[in-house]
Design an enzyme around this catalytic site. Structure first.
Site, PDB file in Angstrom:
ATOM      1  N   CYS A   1       0.993  -0.977  -0.224  1.00  0.00           N
ATOM      2  CA  CYS A   1       0.206  -0.138  -0.271  1.00  0.00           C
ATOM      3  C   CYS A   1       0.747   1.247   0.556  1.00  0.00           C
ATOM      4  CB  CYS A   1      -1.295   0.218   1.287  1.00  0.00           C
ATOM      5  SG  CYS A   1      -0.118  -0.055   2.860  1.00  0.00           S
TER       6      CYS A   1
ATOM      7  N   HIS B   1      -1.959   1.309   7.659  1.00  0.00           N
ATOM      8  CA  HIS B   1      -2.337   1.036   5.927  1.00  0.00           C
ATOM      9  C   HIS B   1      -1.470   2.373   5.247  1.00  0.00           C
ATOM     10  CE1 HIS B   1      -4.317   0.594   2.483  1.00  0.00           C
ATOM     11  NE2 HIS B   1      -4.763   1.068   2.552  1.00  0.00           N
TER      12      HIS B   1
END
Length: 530
Positions: A89, A334
């Protein structure tokens, strides 16, 4: 598609580039210390505040500024999402921010570098060109980033997005130097990447004893901001350029009066980058713990108060991308990003998911990296989009609906506008001639040969007859795209004489009897053109 993915053959593939330590303002990549400065330097920089007059002469100009694309080549709409290949990510979020950097994207879409590059394999500029082209020209799709983008960096676990970002920027900068290995630092700072992201710090030390001045100029590609005591980006910038007193044990050894004396040290931006990368220092260098606090950042940022020269007007930057980290440590969490497409709409880029967003939502994030572009640059690119200069990802058909034929000839020679014009003119002539002929035929008839009753008497019972407007006078109520669709339909629909062929009707009745039990109440539509 597998050849372009980060994950191949059950193992991660990487071995092209060495890992880069993120840049900091105090990194002395190049030093120029003097009390007197040359009158003029050929280093190409923004003439916004005569920012390069004081820098050392350049031996070689590697990327003249006039070679940068002057008009936008980017599609106006948002592009593709990126597939997460496993803890990537941070790669995806960083790549999206770079993809929507207007000067970089325009240069990549021009394909200027790949046309002259002799080492396509292992060249980060060629790799980024391929990625940006795919991402921008595949809206609504999800693509896999090339394995070469993270080669030498990714180890199968989550890494710091800012470090990967600067790793990529530095690799692109090095790719500008394949034929210029033995060049001085100042020539290296004329590369394409430095012209887009780079500038110079000026560290000025003034001796309070003899008032001698020493200036040191260090290049930068990003700006790191300490946010522990700051509530906003502006406060962090003010702290960064705040004068520092040097006395006592930290007293300055003056090169003019040749003695240790108290002095003041001031750090300012001597040259303004076309694109600013502002990094909010959210993670501890020791523990990796995150400073999870809200730091306000504006949509428009005036950088003039932090420049070396204060006698000029505002230097306004506009926000176009935000990289966000969700979590409590740099070791987990994230990454995602927000980007502003050239049409002006904000989008949230969360790996494969691409969703529309608003500026209110963008400004409320706990940002990690902020991307600003000079307002004049953004407006220039936006104006070129409004004139229809960008190539369309969906091909020539989509382009010809959004641009006039004159614009296609002038700005898109690759679309073969002359042939397209000839085809459209011929098609329009055929449509007009057919309608006119049918109108004249109808005027000469005392009674139509074709009426609704005759058709209904010979068609099978499961056919619903739909009559199209005879002279298309009802077309004016349709949207343009509906009108185009109906014109195409009418040109391809057979005449009523062909539709009423006896063999065809017999076949229809036969199929109707065979399917009578299965589809008792179904109706089939038949379009009849008069």
């Amino acid at each position: 598609m597998e050849d372009d993915s980060l994950y191949l053959g059950g193992e991660w593939q990487f071995n092209h580039f060495s890992k880069l330590t993120s840049s900091r303002p105090d990194a002395a990549f190049a030093e120029i210390q003097r009390t007197s400065l040359p009158e003029k330097s050929p280093l190409s920089c923004e003439t916004r505040v005569d920012l390069c007059d004081d820098l050392a002469p350049v031996a070689r100009q590697l990327a003249p500024r006039e070679k940068l694309p002057l008009s936008s080549r980017r599609p106006a709409a948002v592009g593709a999402g990126l597939q997460n290949m496993g803890n990537t990510c941070y790669v995806n979020a960083s790549l999206q921010c770079l993809t929507y950097t207007p000067p970089l994207a325009n240069y990549m879409l021009s394909r200027e570098h790949s046309q002259t590059c002799h080492r396509h394999k292992g060249c980060m500029l060629c790799t980024m060109q391929a990625h940006i082209t795919r991402a921008l020209h595949n809206p609504g799709h999800v693509i896999q980033p090339s394995q070469a983008l993270a080669a030498g960096f990714h180890r199968g676990k989550q890494e710091d997005a800012h470090e990967f970002l600067m790793f990529t920027v530095d690799a692109m900068k090095k790719a500008c130097l394949p034929g210029h290995k033995q060049v001085d630092h100042h020539s290296k700072d004329t590369t394409l990447i430095h012209q887009i992201f780079g500038g110079y710090w000026r560290s000025q030390i003034k001796c309070l004893h003899c008032h001698g001045i020493s200036d040191t100029f260090d290049p930068y590609l990003d700006i790191a901001l300490d946010i522990q005591a700051a509530q906003s980006v502006q406060q962090a910038l003010e702290q960064l350029v705040k004068p520092e007193e040097l006395n006592g044990e930290n007293a300055y050894h003056c090169g003019v009066c040749l003695q240790r004396a108290p002095a003041s040290k001031t750090l300012t931006l001597h040259t303004s980058a076309k694109v600013l990368i502002l990094v909010l220092k959210r993670f501890s260098d020791v523990t990796g713990n995150k400073i999870a606090k809200n730091v306000q950042y504006p949509e428009c940022l005036d950088m003039q108060p932090y420049m070396s020269q204060q006698n000029t007007g505002p230097l306004v930057y506009v926000l176009y991308a935000v990289l966000v980290h969700a979590g409590w440590s740099c070791h987990n969490g994230h990454y995602f990003s927000y980007v502003k497409a050239q049409e002006g709409q904000w989008y949230k880029m969360d790996d494969a998911e691409v969703t529309a967003s608003s500026i209110t939502s963008v400004l409320s994030q706990q940002a990690y990296v902020l991307f600003y572009i000079q307002k004049s640059e953004w407006e220039r690119h936006s104006e070129s989009v409004s004139r229809g200069r960008e190539p369309r990802a969906l091909g020539a058909e989509d382009t010809d609906r959004r641009a006039t034929q004159g614009e296609l000839k002038r700005d898109h020679p690759c679309l073969q506008a002359p042939e397209l014009d000839e085809h459209l003119v011929e098609r329009a002539t055929q449509e007009s001639t057919l309608d006119h002929w049918k109108f004249l035929q109808e005027q000469n008839k005392t009674k139509p040969e074709f009426n609704v009753r005759k058709v209904e008497g010979t068609l099978p019972p499961d056919v619903l007859v739909i009559h199209q407007s005879k002279y298309k006078c009802g077309m004016k109520n349709h949207h343009p795209e509906q009108q185009s669709s109906l014109l195409k339909l009418s040109s391809t629909t057979p005449t009523h004489q062909e539709s009423m062929n006896t063999g065809t009707l017999a076949s229809l009745r036969g199929r109707a009897r065979r399917s009578k039990g299965k589809n008792k109440h179904s109706k089939r539509a038949l379009l009849v053109c008069q």
